[in-house]
Design a protein around this motif. Structure first.
Motif, PDB file in Angstrom:
ATOM      1  N   ILE A   3       0.860  -1.181   0.000  1.00  0.00           N
ATOM      2  CA  ILE A   3       0.000   0.000   0.000  1.00  0.00           C
ATOM      3  C   ILE A   3       0.898   1.233   0.000  1.00  0.00           C
ATOM      4  O   ILE A   3       1.890   1.305   0.724  1.00  0.00           O
ATOM      5  CB  ILE A   3      -0.889   0.013   1.263  1.00  0.00           C
ATOM      6  CG1 ILE A   3      -1.850  -1.175   1.228  1.00  0.00           C
ATOM      7  CG2 ILE A   3      -1.647   1.308   1.376  1.00  0.00           C
ATOM      8  CD1 ILE A   3      -2.897  -1.100   0.163  1.00  0.00           C
ATOM      9  N   VAL A 239      -3.534   6.028  -2.033  1.00  0.00           N
ATOM     10  CA  VAL A 239      -3.212   4.618  -1.815  1.00  0.00           C
ATOM     11  C   VAL A 239      -3.648   3.797  -3.025  1.00  0.00           C
ATOM     12  O   VAL A 239      -4.468   4.234  -3.838  1.00  0.00           O
ATOM     13  CB  VAL A 239      -3.889   4.058  -0.540  1.00  0.00           C
ATOM     14  CG1 VAL A 239      -3.428   4.810   0.686  1.00  0.00           C
ATOM     15  CG2 VAL A 239      -5.412   4.121  -0.658  1.00  0.00           C
ATOM     16  N   ILE A 241      -5.222   0.022  -3.910  1.00  0.00           N
ATOM     17  CA  ILE A 241      -5.763  -1.265  -3.471  1.00  0.00           C
ATOM     18  C   ILE A 241      -5.352  -2.291  -4.529  1.00  0.00           C
ATOM     19  O   ILE A 241      -5.787  -2.209  -5.679  1.00  0.00           O
ATOM     20  CB  ILE A 241      -7.296  -1.216  -3.346  1.00  0.00           C
ATOM     21  CG1 ILE A 241      -7.729  -0.013  -2.485  1.00  0.00           C
ATOM     22  CG2 ILE A 241      -7.821  -2.523  -2.758  1.00  0.00           C
ATOM     23  CD1 ILE A 241      -7.191  -0.002  -1.090  1.00  0.00           C
ATOM     24  N   VAL A 266     -13.504  -2.709   1.483  1.00  0.00           N
ATOM     25  CA  VAL A 266     -12.179  -2.637   2.102  1.00  0.00           C
ATOM     26  C   VAL A 266     -11.989  -1.299   2.813  1.00  0.00           C
ATOM     27  O   VAL A 266     -11.552  -1.243   3.976  1.00  0.00           O
ATOM     28  CB  VAL A 266     -11.087  -2.836   1.035  1.00  0.00           C
ATOM     29  CG1 VAL A 266      -9.720  -2.419   1.573  1.00  0.00           C
ATOM     30  CG2 VAL A 266     -11.043  -4.298   0.590  1.00  0.00           C
ATOM     31  N   LEU A 267     -12.297  -0.203   2.140  1.00  0.00           N
ATOM     32  CA  LEU A 267     -12.127   1.116   2.730  1.00  0.00           C
ATOM     33  C   LEU A 267     -13.018   1.290   3.952  1.00  0.00           C
ATOM     34  O   LEU A 267     -12.594   1.858   4.975  1.00  0.00           O
ATOM     35  CB  LEU A 267     -12.454   2.198   1.694  1.00  0.00           C
ATOM     36  CG  LEU A 267     -11.521   2.267   0.478  1.00  0.00           C
ATOM     37  CD1 LEU A 267     -12.114   3.187  -0.582  1.00  0.00           C
ATOM     38  CD2 LEU A 267     -10.137   2.750   0.883  1.00  0.00           C
ATOM     39  N   CYS A 270     -11.557  -0.890   6.919  1.00  0.00           N
ATOM     40  CA  CYS A 270     -10.271  -0.410   7.418  1.00  0.00           C
ATOM     41  C   CYS A 270     -10.411   0.938   8.112  1.00  0.00           C
ATOM     42  O   CYS A 270      -9.792   1.183   9.153  1.00  0.00           O
ATOM     43  CB  CYS A 270      -9.272  -0.317   6.272  1.00  0.00           C
ATOM     44  SG  CYS A 270      -8.765  -1.934   5.637  1.00  0.00           S
ATOM     45  N   ARG A 271     -11.230   1.829   7.555  1.00  0.00           N
ATOM     46  CA  ARG A 271     -11.410   3.129   8.195  1.00  0.00           C
ATOM     47  C   ARG A 271     -12.133   2.970   9.534  1.00  0.00           C
ATOM     48  O   ARG A 271     -11.779   3.618  10.525  1.00  0.00           O
ATOM     49  CB  ARG A 271     -12.213   4.068   7.295  1.00  0.00           C
ATOM     50  CG  ARG A 271     -12.388   5.456   7.925  1.00  0.00           C
ATOM     51  CD  ARG A 271     -13.286   6.342   7.102  1.00  0.00           C
ATOM     52  NE  ARG A 271     -13.348   7.682   7.675  1.00  0.00           N
ATOM     53  CZ  ARG A 271     -14.193   8.037   8.627  1.00  0.00           C
ATOM     54  NH1 ARG A 271     -15.043   7.147   9.112  1.00  0.00           N
ATOM     55  NH2 ARG A 271     -14.188   9.274   9.097  1.00  0.00           N
ATOM     56  N   CYS A 406     -13.630   9.095  -0.067  1.00  0.00           N
ATOM     57  CA  CYS A 406     -12.598   8.425  -0.856  1.00  0.00           C
ATOM     58  C   CYS A 406     -13.081   8.391  -2.304  1.00  0.00           C
ATOM     59  O   CYS A 406     -14.248   8.098  -2.554  1.00  0.00           O
ATOM     60  CB  CYS A 406     -12.375   6.989  -0.381  1.00  0.00           C
ATOM     61  SG  CYS A 406     -11.802   6.821   1.323  1.00  0.00           S
ATOM     62  N   VAL A 434      -3.806   3.347   7.096  1.00  0.00           N
ATOM     63  CA  VAL A 434      -2.903   2.759   6.093  1.00  0.00           C
ATOM     64  C   VAL A 434      -2.441   1.374   6.557  1.00  0.00           C
ATOM     65  O   VAL A 434      -2.321   0.445   5.744  1.00  0.00           O
ATOM     66  CB  VAL A 434      -1.720   3.704   5.835  1.00  0.00           C
ATOM     67  CG1 VAL A 434      -0.691   3.034   4.945  1.00  0.00           C
ATOM     68  CG2 VAL A 434      -2.198   4.997   5.200  1.00  0.00           C
ATOM     69  N   GLU A 436      -4.117  -0.746   8.410  1.00  0.00           N
ATOM     70  CA  GLU A 436      -5.217  -1.677   8.206  1.00  0.00           C
ATOM     71  C   GLU A 436      -5.325  -2.102   6.753  1.00  0.00           C
ATOM     72  O   GLU A 436      -5.564  -3.274   6.434  1.00  0.00           O
ATOM     73  CB  GLU A 436      -6.555  -1.033   8.657  1.00  0.00           C
ATOM     74  CG  GLU A 436      -6.700  -0.848  10.161  1.00  0.00           C
ATOM     75  CD  GLU A 436      -6.891  -2.155  10.900  1.00  0.00           C
ATOM     76  OE1 GLU A 436      -7.151  -3.186  10.237  1.00  0.00           O
ATOM     77  OE2 GLU A 436      -6.789  -2.160  12.137  1.00  0.00           O
ATOM     78  N   LEU A 437      -5.133  -1.160   5.850  1.00  0.00           N
ATOM     79  CA  LEU A 437      -5.151  -1.480   4.423  1.00  0.00           C
ATOM     80  C   LEU A 437      -4.036  -2.460   4.067  1.00  0.00           C
ATOM     81  O   LEU A 437      -4.244  -3.441   3.355  1.00  0.00           O
ATOM     82  CB  LEU A 437      -5.017  -0.207   3.584  1.00  0.00           C
ATOM     83  CG  LEU A 437      -6.218   0.753   3.581  1.00  0.00           C
ATOM     84  CD1 LEU A 437      -5.841   2.083   2.925  1.00  0.00           C
ATOM     85  CD2 LEU A 437      -7.406   0.138   2.843  1.00  0.00           C
ATOM     86  N   ASP A 441      -3.488  -7.075   2.553  1.00  0.00           N
ATOM     87  CA  ASP A 441      -2.758  -7.558   1.381  1.00  0.00           C
ATOM     88  C   ASP A 441      -1.646  -8.507   1.828  1.00  0.00           C
ATOM     89  O   ASP A 441      -0.468  -8.196   1.756  1.00  0.00           O
ATOM     90  CB  ASP A 441      -2.180  -6.370   0.607  1.00  0.00           C
ATOM     91  CG  ASP A 441      -1.524  -6.812  -0.689  1.00  0.00           C
ATOM     92  OD1 ASP A 441      -2.038  -7.775  -1.300  1.00  0.00           O
ATOM     93  OD2 ASP A 441      -0.503  -6.221  -1.084  1.00  0.00           O
TER      94      ASP A 441
END
Length: 442
Positions: A3, A239, A241, A266-267, A270-271, A406, A434, A436-437, A441
Motif C-alpha cells: 500500500i 493509496v 488497493i 475494504v475502505l 479499514c477506516r 474516498c 494505512v 489496516e489497508l 494484502d
C-alpha cells in the motif's frame, strides 16, 4: 504489492500574475488567468432537483498525459473556445431568479478562466510528481469555500512539464455538471483539439420540463447536507488497493462482486477499525455512495447536468470492523438494489411512497463516523485525448474544505490496482488506516 502512502500536505500561497510555487523541489510558473469567452444567447438553464442536491461546491480533476503534443497550452485553449460554442452554459454564470432566490444558470458568455503554466520537473520523477499532483499548484481553485454568483462555472489550467508531458487541471462548480457530464465535455474538447469535424455526442443540458423526475425534498436536503463544507483537519492520502486483493474478494463472493463493491468494502472496514474505539461496537458508521441514474430515469443521451443520487448503507461499527469483507459487499449490493425505490411512485410534488427518502435523512449521525466513497472509473475521463492518446493518470484533487470521502480513480499506466485519493481520516488516524489497508494484502 505494498500500500502506498502519500507524502504530507504542503501549504501553497494563492497564485498571482507569473508567480512561482515550490512544491518540494518542483517550481510551477503560472501565467495570468485569461478569459476564454463563450457564446451569448441570453438563455437560462433551470436547475433540476439533481443540480440542487449538489449546491455550489468545488470539484477538481487532474488529467496527466505523458505523451507530448504540439503547444499543449495553445492547443487546448483553442479547443476549449470551440467547445464552449457547443456547451454555452459552461461559459455562463449562476444567477438568482426573481425574489425567491432560486438559482439558475444564465448563458451570459462571460467565459472560462484559463491559465497556462510550466513545471520544473519531468513526469518520470515519480515521488516529486506524485506530491505535486496531490498537493501542488496544478489547478486553479475558487477563492472561497463555496462558489459565488460572480465566479466562472469552470476553471482550467494546462501545465507543461520539462519532459514534454502535460497536466490538465479542471475545477468546476458542481451545479453545472457531475463527473460523468464533465468527462463528456472534456472528451469534446479533446475531439476539437484533434481536429475532429463533428462531436461524437451531441450535448444536452436543459431537459424538457418534467423529463427528469423530481427528487423527494428530504433527499435533496440530505444530499446537500452531505456536500457541506468540512471543518475537520483531515489527511490527504493516495493509496493503491492491489488487484490481487480485489480478485481474492471477488473469488470469496463467488464472482458476484464488482471492483467498486470490493474496494468500498475494504475502505469501509479499514477506516472503521482505524477511527472507532474497540469498545464502541454499537456506534453507527454509515457508508454513503453516489449512483449515476441516467439510464434509470431516462435522461437523454448527451445530458451532462447532474444526474446522481446518494445511497446509504447503515451498519454498526461492530458489524463493519468485525465482519467479513464479503458480508460488507453484500450490504453494499443490497443498497445499490434499492436505488430504483427512490423514484418509485414519485410524483411532481416530489413525494414518494418508497420510504427511500426516510433512509436518506439518516446521513447525519456523528459526522466523522460517516464515510463517502465515490468512483470516477468508467465515466469517460480515461478516454479524454488531446492528440496523443489517453491520460497516464486521472485523479481527484482534494480540497481542504472537502472531506470524509474516498474517490476511486481510473487505472494508472504501469500500476496494478485501484488508485484511491482520500480525505477521510484525521491525521492522528492516518497511520492506523494505512496499516489496516496493508494488513489485508497478505
Amino acid at each position: 504489492m505494498p500500500i502506498r502512502r502519500a507524502r504530507p500536505a504542503v501549504t501553497l500561497r494563492a497564485s498571482t500574475c507569473l508567480t512561482n510555487h515550490k512544491i518540494m523541489s518542483v517550481v510551477v510558473t503560472k501565467s495570468s488567468p485569461a478569459v476564454v469567452a463563450g457564446p451569448f444567447d441570453a438563455g437560462i438553464v433551470h436547475l433540476s432537483s439533481f443540480d440542487r442536491c449538489m449546491g455550489p461546491t468545488e470539484v477538481t480533476l487532474l488529467l496527466v498525459f505523458d505523451q507530448p503534443i504540439d503547444q499543449p497550452v495553445k492547443t487546448i485553449k483553442n479547443a476549449l473556445s470551440q467547445a464552449l460554442a457547443h456547451y454555452p452554459p459552461m461559459a455562463g454564470r449562476l444567477a438568482a431568479t426573481g425574489g425567491d432566490g432560486e438559482l439558475h444558470i444564465a448563458c451570459t458568455g462571460e467565459g472560462v478562466s484559463f491559465v497556462g503554466a510550466s513545471a520544473s520537473c519531468a513526469l518520470d520523477d515519480d515521488d516529486v510528481t506524485r506530491s505535486a499532483l496531490l498537493h501542488g499548484d496544478l489547478a486553479v481553485g475558487y477563492p472561497a469555500e463555496y462558489c459565488s454568483l460572480i465566479d466562472p462555472l469552470l476553471l482550467m489550467q494546462v501545465t507543461e512539464f520539462s519532459c514534454g508531458g502535460f497536466a490538465v487541471g479542471v475545477t468546476w462548480n458542481h451545479v453545472i455538471a457531475d463527473a460523468a457530464g464533465m468527462a463528456q465535455f472534456l472528451q469534446a474538447v479533446g475531439e476539437l483539439a484533434r481536429g475532429v469535424p463533428q462531436l461524437a455526442v451531441v450535448p444536452v443540458r436543459c431537459e424538457v420540463q418534467g423529463s427528469l423526475p423530481c427528487l423527494p425534498p428530504p433527499l435533496v436536503a440530505a444530499m446537500r447536507s452531505h456536500m457541506r463544507v468540512e471543518t475537520e483537519e483531515l489527511a490527504t492520502l493516495d493509496v493503491t488497493i492491489p488487484t490481487s486483493l480485489i480478485n481474492r474478494i471477488k473469488f470469496e463472493c463467488g464472482g458476484d462482486c464488482t471492483t467498486f463493491e470490493a474496494v468500498a468494502a475494504v475502505l469501509w472496514r479499514c477506516r472503521t477499525r482505524a477511527v472507532i474505539s474497540d469498545g464502541d461496537h454499537d456506534a453507527s458508521v454509515p457508508l454513503a455512495f453516489p449512483s449515476n441514474v441516467r439510464e434509470l430515469v431516462g435522461a437523454r443521451e448527451g445530458y451532462y447536468g447532474n444526474c446522481i443520487t446518494m445511497q446509504l448503507v447503515q451498519a454498526t461499527s461492530g458489524t463493519v470492523a468485525g465482519g467479513e469483507i464479503k458480508d460488507l459487499v453484500r450490504l453494499i449490493k443490497l443498497a445499490k438494489e434499492k436505488v430504483p425505490d427512490i423514484f418509485q411512485n414519485s410524483g411532481a410534488d416530489g413525494e414518494t411512497g418508497s420510504g427511500g427518502d426516510r433512509d436518506q435523512q439518516q446521513l447525519a449521525p456523528p459526522r466523522y463516523n460517516t464515510l463517502g466513497v465515490s468512483s470516477w472509473r468508467n465515466l469517460g475521463f480515461e478516454a479524454v485525448d488531446f492528440g496523443r492518446g489517453s491520460p497516464a493518470r486521472v485523479m481527484w484533487k482534494a480540497h481542504p474544505t472537502v472531506g470524509l470521502v474516498c474517490v476511486l480513480c481510473p487505472p494508472c499506466k504501469g500500476e496494478h490496482g485501484v488508485t484511491v485519493v482520500s480525505r477521510c481520516v484525521k491525521p492522528k488516524h492516518a497511520d492506523a488506516f494505512v496499516a489496516e489497508l496493508a494488513a489485508l494484502d497478505v
